[in-house]
Design a protein around this motif. Sequence first.
Motif, PDB file in Angstrom:
ATOM      1  N   UNK A  62       0.819  -1.202   0.000  1.00  0.00           N
ATOM      2  CA  UNK A  62       0.000   0.000   0.000  1.00  0.00           C
ATOM      3  C   UNK A  62       0.861   1.263   0.000  1.00  0.00           C
ATOM      4  N   UNK A  63       1.914   1.263   0.808  1.00  0.00           N
ATOM      5  CA  UNK A  63       2.820   2.410   0.852  1.00  0.00           C
ATOM      6  C   UNK A  63       3.503   2.613  -0.497  1.00  0.00           C
ATOM      7  N   UNK A  64       3.914   1.526  -1.119  1.00  0.00           N
ATOM      8  CA  UNK A  64       4.542   1.621  -2.435  1.00  0.00           C
ATOM      9  C   UNK A  64       3.599   2.192  -3.488  1.00  0.00           C
ATOM     10  N   UNK A  65       2.337   1.767  -3.439  1.00  0.00           N
ATOM     11  CA  UNK A  65       1.352   2.271  -4.393  1.00  0.00           C
ATOM     12  C   UNK A  65       1.110   3.763  -4.185  1.00  0.00           C
ATOM     13  N   UNK A  66       0.999   4.182  -2.943  1.00  0.00           N
ATOM     14  CA  UNK A  66       0.778   5.605  -2.653  1.00  0.00           C
ATOM     15  C   UNK A  66       2.011   6.430  -3.020  1.00  0.00           C
ATOM     16  N   UNK A  67       3.195   5.885  -2.772  1.00  0.00           N
ATOM     17  CA  UNK A  67       4.430   6.570  -3.173  1.00  0.00           C
ATOM     18  C   UNK A  67       4.489   6.737  -4.689  1.00  0.00           C
ATOM     19  N   UNK A  68       4.004   5.727  -5.415  1.00  0.00           N
ATOM     20  CA  UNK A  68       3.985   5.805  -6.874  1.00  0.00           C
ATOM     21  C   UNK A  68       3.052   6.914  -7.346  1.00  0.00           C
ATOM     22  N   UNK A  69       1.890   7.020  -6.739  1.00  0.00           N
ATOM     23  CA  UNK A  69       0.943   8.085  -7.080  1.00  0.00           C
ATOM     24  C   UNK A  69       1.564   9.446  -6.778  1.00  0.00           C
ATOM     25  N   UNK A  70       2.212   9.559  -5.633  1.00  0.00           N
ATOM     26  CA  UNK A  70       2.858  10.813  -5.246  1.00  0.00           C
ATOM     27  C   UNK A  70       3.974  11.178  -6.223  1.00  0.00           C
ATOM     28  N   UNK A  71       4.749  10.192  -6.648  1.00  0.00           N
ATOM     29  CA  UNK A  71       5.831  10.457  -7.598  1.00  0.00           C
ATOM     30  C   UNK A  71       5.270  10.949  -8.932  1.00  0.00           C
ATOM     31  N   UNK A  72       4.166  10.368  -9.379  1.00  0.00           N
ATOM     32  CA  UNK A  72       3.542  10.823 -10.624  1.00  0.00           C
ATOM     33  C   UNK A  72       3.025  12.253 -10.494  1.00  0.00           C
ATOM     34  N   UNK A  73       2.455  12.589  -9.338  1.00  0.00           N
ATOM     35  CA  UNK A  73       1.971  13.950  -9.114  1.00  0.00           C
ATOM     36  C   UNK A  73       3.135  14.954  -9.132  1.00  0.00           C
ATOM     37  N   UNK A  74       4.231  14.588  -8.479  1.00  0.00           N
ATOM     38  CA  UNK A  74       5.397  15.478  -8.445  1.00  0.00           C
ATOM     39  C   UNK A  74       6.004  15.651  -9.834  1.00  0.00           C
ATOM     40  N   UNK A  75       6.076  14.557 -10.604  1.00  0.00           N
ATOM     41  CA  UNK A  75       6.623  14.638 -11.961  1.00  0.00           C
ATOM     42  C   UNK A  75       5.765  15.551 -12.832  1.00  0.00           C
TER      43      UNK A  75
END
Length: 101
Positions: free
Chosen positions: A36-49
Amino acid sequence: MAIESVSLFNPSQINPASTTSKVSSAEAQEKFGDFLKGAIDSVNANQKASDVATEKLIRGENIELHDVMIASQKASITLNATLEIRNKVIEAYQEIMRMPV
């Protein structure tokens, strides 16, 4: 430009040998929490990019408009998918709580 997967769930991350073995409750919770943390981190990384690409475009730096739009749509799709998953989890929880004991 490489094409990346947009999905939050990547079936290649699951080890078939680990799905058949017995896992303790604590280990299962830890694995689920990590997933779950990895999935949320992935979403956050896409938002930052997406934010970085948009800022580069606004400043007039060397970035193509279609790259900015792709990053923006990728961020939007992953966020919407995350929200839909959250909604389904909440619905499932509410349905379980309505069950008679």
